[in-house]
Scaffold this motif. Structure first.
Motif, mmCIF file in Angstrom:
data_model
loop_
_atom_site.group_PDB
_atom_site.id
_atom_site.type_symbol
_atom_site.label_atom_id
_atom_site.label_comp_id
_atom_site.label_asym_id
_atom_site.label_seq_id
_atom_site.Cartn_x
_atom_site.Cartn_y
_atom_site.Cartn_z
ATOM 1 N N HIS A 147 97.682 66.386 27.957
ATOM 2 C CA HIS A 147 98.206 65.674 29.119
ATOM 3 C C HIS A 147 99.402 66.401 29.713
ATOM 4 O O HIS A 147 99.567 66.436 30.950
ATOM 5 N N PHE B 33 102.657 57.417 28.603
ATOM 6 C CA PHE B 33 101.817 57.401 29.799
ATOM 7 C C PHE B 33 102.386 56.467 30.874
ATOM 8 O O PHE B 33 102.320 56.766 32.064
ATOM 9 N N VAL C 50 94.596 57.309 33.602
ATOM 10 C CA VAL C 50 94.719 57.656 32.187
ATOM 11 C C VAL C 50 95.566 56.633 31.452
ATOM 12 O O VAL C 50 95.324 56.325 30.277
ATOM 13 N N ARG D 257 99.699 67.689 33.554
ATOM 14 C CA ARG D 257 100.866 67.366 34.391
ATOM 15 C C ARG D 257 101.540 68.627 34.906
ATOM 16 O O ARG D 257 102.018 68.666 36.048
ATOM 17 N N PHE E 230 89.295 65.094 29.991
ATOM 18 C CA PHE E 230 90.374 64.636 29.114
ATOM 19 C C PHE E 230 90.132 63.208 28.620
ATOM 20 O O PHE E 230 90.565 62.844 27.529
ATOM 21 N N LEU F 210 90.632 65.877 34.244
ATOM 22 C CA LEU F 210 90.995 64.518 33.845
ATOM 23 C C LEU F 210 89.793 63.757 33.300
ATOM 24 O O LEU F 210 89.918 63.001 32.321
#
Length: 464
Positions: A264, A423, A343, A268, A247, A244
């Protein structure tokens, strides 16, 4: 013949002539026909678990698992693992409770709460051993720890995860060593000061030494197995936190919305896999630890209960050990959930910065400057930078600095808004049967568990 058949079955060979060629090949060389028939059948994709090699980055970790007799990679280690589990989790605690509990001992050496201690440790060790056996048997150690996915990660993620793997055993030692030291001190005192009241066979000192060693080994085995599953969960969560953080860098470079969305979705999916694998262990660990605390409190709050540190110290030690393992699970799950939900804030800030920068700068040669120019003069960009000088603990996900809008010339407003909306409506994190383990749930569970443990410590060793 095999080379000839490959040339015959090339692309340039007419389709009409291929049956005739097959008959000729079968007549002169039947084995060649069987080889050709096998080559024409598509190979089934290997869906078995990913096995670790003998000299990879998991070599030392696998050796430690084999030394602890929890490795089940072969038939021999599988039988040995279950044998050691039965002996140290069931046989020795049972013999210790029924033959060494010493019901006719004096007041200081009596162990009225030994049944709660043995049942709590054995139950948690059984749950941990069954889950760990399933993880290693079904997925393999390399696949379970996501080492087969590290080839797709950056060098920063691979290096950080390897370092965390090397320090996992140290973290396990940090949690187990203090508890084992206290347990060893209690057992040595109990056997050395009350040896005459215990039924022995043969020499008393040798029997004391053997019984004390077996009890300590059983206690150490059950505690290590429980903490091992908790530390492995912490290790896997640390990998996702590193991913993350890596990312988050996509919002500081010229990235495409499709690439951001694909990455993403991959994160997940891995979080969903972790939640699916650990949800049974986390749920049952919470239930069993809570039941253990309640029964211990009911037993120690009776009006006829005779409480002292010699009788209830071991019960308090087991409660603290189980609570420490639960805190490892909840803290790691909450932390990765917080990072995953961060995020959304980062994407919204990126969208705002890109939208602001997409407007043309105002014409400052006009007679009356627009409001935007006055605002920029009052709230300068240097002030925001100076306010964050002391924020050394912030990472890319929690940073309060503005994001340069590198992608404002390539990504439209509609794409950025769609990504932010995605998101907001698809929050990632660790879940237990659909229940998100975030900070709200952590506060609730910690409040309940800490209240029970502090109440128990107040009744047993005088700590409140």
């Amino acid at each position: 013949m095999r080379v000839l058949s490959k040339n015959i079955f090339s692309i340039n060979t007419p389709i009409v002539l291929r049956p005739v060629i097959v008959i000729i090949l079968y007549h002169f060389h039947p084995k060649a026909m069987e080889a050709e028939k096998a080559s024409l059948i598509p190979k089934r994709r290997d869906i078995s678990r990913t096995k670790s090699s003998a000299h990879d980055e998991l070599h030392s970790f696998r050796s430690w698992l084999r030394w602890m007799c929890v490795d089940q990679s072969t038939g021999y280690t599988f039988c040995l693992s279950w044998l050691v589990f039965i002996v140290f989790t069931i046989v020795i605690p049972t013999l210790s409770h029924f033959y060494l509990a010493c019901s006719d001992c004096d007041n200081r050496h009596a162990r009225p709460h030994d049944s709660h201690v043995q049942l709590s440790l054995s139950t948690m060790a059984t749950l941990s051993f069954l889950c760990l056996s399933r993880f290693v048997r079904v997925y393999g150690l390399r696949r379970f720890l996501f080492f087969d996915k590290l080839c797709n990660e950056s060098d920063t993620v691979r290096k950080g995860y390897t370092e965390q793997l090397d320090s996992s055993l140290k973290i396990l030692f940090i949690f187990v060593a203090p508890c084992f030291t206290a347990e060893a001190a209690y057992k040595i005192w109990w056997y050395s000061s009350g040896a005459t009241a215990i039924p022995f066979l043969g020499n008393a000192m040798v029997s004391d030494a053997v019984a004390c060693t077996l009890e300590l080994a059983s206690w150490l085995y059950r505690t290590v197995v429980f903490f091992l599953v908790c530390v492995l969960f912490r290790l896997i969560c640390h990998l996702q936190i590193l991913r993350l953080q890596d990312f988050a860098k996509v919002f500081h470079v010229d990235s495409d919305v499709e690439d951001v969305l694909r990455e993403h979705l991959r994160i997940r999916r891995h979080l969903h896999i972790i939640s699916h694998r650990y949800r049974v262990f986390i749920l049952w660990a919470l239930i069993l630890v809570t039941i253990s605390q309640f029964t211990s409190l009911l037993d120690t709050t009776r009006s006829t209960a005779d409480l002292s540190i010699f009788k209830t110290g071991e019960l308090a030690l087991v409660s603290v050990s189980l609570l420490a393992g639960i805190m490892i699970l909840l803290r790691c799950a909450t932390r990765i959930t917080h990072k995953a939900q961060g995020v959304t804030c980062l994407a919204a800030k990126w969208h705002v910065c890109a939208t602001i920068e997409s407007f043309d700068p105002p014409d400052i040669d006009t007679e009356t400057p627009p409001m935007g120019v006055l605002t920029n003069q009052v709230f300068s960009h240097d002030a925001s930078a100076s306010d964050n000088d002391d924020a050394g603990s912030e990472d890319e996900l929690d940073s309060t600095k503005l994001i340069p809008a590198y992608a404002r010339s390539t990504i439209s407003f509609q794409k950025r808004q769609a990504l932010v909306t995605y998101f907001e409506n698809n929050r990632a994190g660790i879940t237990v049967f659909g229940f998100m383990l975030d900070r709200t749930s952590l506060h609730t569970i910690v409040m309940i568990e800490m209240s029970l443990v502090l109440w128990l410590l107040g009744k047993t060793v005088g700590i409140s």
